[in-house]
Design an enzyme around this catalytic site. Structure first.
Site, PDB file in Angstrom:
ATOM      1  N   HIS A  78      42.520  38.334  51.512  1.00 25.45           N
ATOM      2  CA  HIS A  78      42.693  36.892  51.737  1.00 25.45           C
ATOM      3  C   HIS A  78      41.930  36.438  52.983  1.00 25.45           C
ATOM      4  O   HIS A  78      41.288  35.376  52.989  1.00 25.45           O
ATOM      5  CB  HIS A  78      44.173  36.554  51.949  1.00 25.45           C
ATOM      6  CG  HIS A  78      45.066  36.859  50.796  1.00 25.45           C
ATOM      7  ND1 HIS A  78      45.978  37.883  50.814  1.00 25.45           N
ATOM      8  CD2 HIS A  78      45.191  36.263  49.584  1.00 25.45           C
ATOM      9  CE1 HIS A  78      46.652  37.897  49.674  1.00 25.45           C
ATOM     10  NE2 HIS A  78      46.179  36.943  48.893  1.00 25.45           N
ATOM     11  N   GLN A 114      53.329  31.119  36.721  1.00 31.41           N
ATOM     12  CA  GLN A 114      52.397  32.174  36.294  1.00 31.41           C
ATOM     13  C   GLN A 114      53.088  33.528  36.133  1.00 31.41           C
ATOM     14  O   GLN A 114      52.437  34.515  35.840  1.00 31.41           O
ATOM     15  CB  GLN A 114      51.206  32.274  37.248  1.00 31.41           C
ATOM     16  CG  GLN A 114      51.497  32.793  38.629  1.00 31.41           C
ATOM     17  CD  GLN A 114      50.322  32.587  39.574  1.00 31.41           C
ATOM     18  OE1 GLN A 114      49.959  31.446  39.887  1.00 31.41           O
ATOM     19  NE2 GLN A 114      49.716  33.679  40.020  1.00 31.41           N
TER      20      GLN A 114
END
Length: 284
Positions: free
Chosen positions: A43, A67
């Site tokens: 990230h 999701q």
């Protein structure tokens, strides 16, 4: 913009939209990194790419419920906001959008985005509602933050292609910047889910990156038959106790399977180590 020791946290859609609109009026370029938190070096590499290209960097932290299938790890997905904010502050992130579930999906919410065909293959076979949730939340985030560029890691390669297709088809102005996979020193692709692996599973998880490198080496030495390469990869993964979801060789732009691989194609794997499902890929 100047770095903050702690990024400014934006908790409402209205506030985030106002900040974004003000920055755009000033002619500043906004870079955006959408995350589910529990950040790792992968990230942070996206944040650095955004810092290099853009005037202002937004990061979202939102564990998106739509999701996850009912059988998946939504409840146990790792979360540590304080740690995330410290890491983002040290990288000079300007704003963190941290919405609640109720804000993103208020009572009576009914609208979802499905990118046909390419959402139902590869990871979409074993996770049939996953990309509907990803496409929906990313569309919402792009509408809220209104970034010029969105930075995404190639580990989730199918996700990038699904979202690039959605952006093109729905005429979003945001452009996705593909960023390379970040790996641990031994080759394991960085993932928040690596936390679930015990010491033995962590060693066995190397079979994903090892099998991909073996296939690439075989291709470099002249082997381009998908079945031959898949069989070599299968044997290696299963010898380490991995349970294979898929091993696929596809066109990098369309995700169409190829019978013979060539330069630019992508090899993708999804494997369960214990109860943890991991993915990885490599470009030929």
């Amino acid at each position: 913009m100047a770095s903050h020791l702690t990024p400014i946290i934006l908790e409402t859609i209205e506030q985030t939209g106002e900040v974004s609109s003000g920055l755009i009026r000033k002619g500043l370029a906004i870079g955006f990194v959408p995350t589910m938190g529990y950040l790792h070096e992968g990230h942070l590499s996206l944040v650095r790419a955004a810092k290099k290209d853009c005037d202002v960097v937004f990061v979202s932290i939102f564990v998106n419920p739509t999701q996850f299938a009912p059988t998946e790890d939504l409840a146990t997905y790792p979360r540590d906001l304080d740690r995330d904010l410290k890491l983002l502050g040290s990288e000079g992130v300007d704003y963190v959008f941290f919405p609640s579930n109720d804000m993103m999906y208020p009572n009576g919410y009914k609208t979802y985005i499905t990118v046909e065909d390419i959402s139902g293959i590869l990871c979409g076979k074993s996770r049939p509602t996953h990309f509907r949730g990803v496409a929906t939340v990313v569309a919402k985030l792009m509408n809220i933050v209104n970034p010029h560029r969105m930075y995404m890691g190639e580990k989730d390669f199918q996700q990038i292609v699904v979202l690039e297709t959605m952006i093109r088809d729905l005429n979003f102005s945001t452009r996705i910047v593909r960023c390379p996979i970040v790996r641990e020193q031994d080759g394991l692709a960085m993932s928040s889910r690596n936390k679930y692996l015990d010491a033995d599973q962590r060693k066995r998880a190397l079979c994903l990156s090892e099998s991909l490198r073996m296939a690439k080496l075989a291709y470099d030495e002249g082997e381009d038959d998908v079945q031959v390469l898949r069989e070599r990869m299968r044997r290696h993964i299963e010898s380490k106790g991995g349970e294979i979801d898929y091993i696929e060789m596809v066109d990098s732009n369309t995700l169409e399977p190829v019978a013979k691989i060539s330069d630019g194609d992508r090899l993708l794997v999804a494997v369960k180590i214990g109860s943890t499902r991991l993915i990885d890929n490599i470009q030929i």
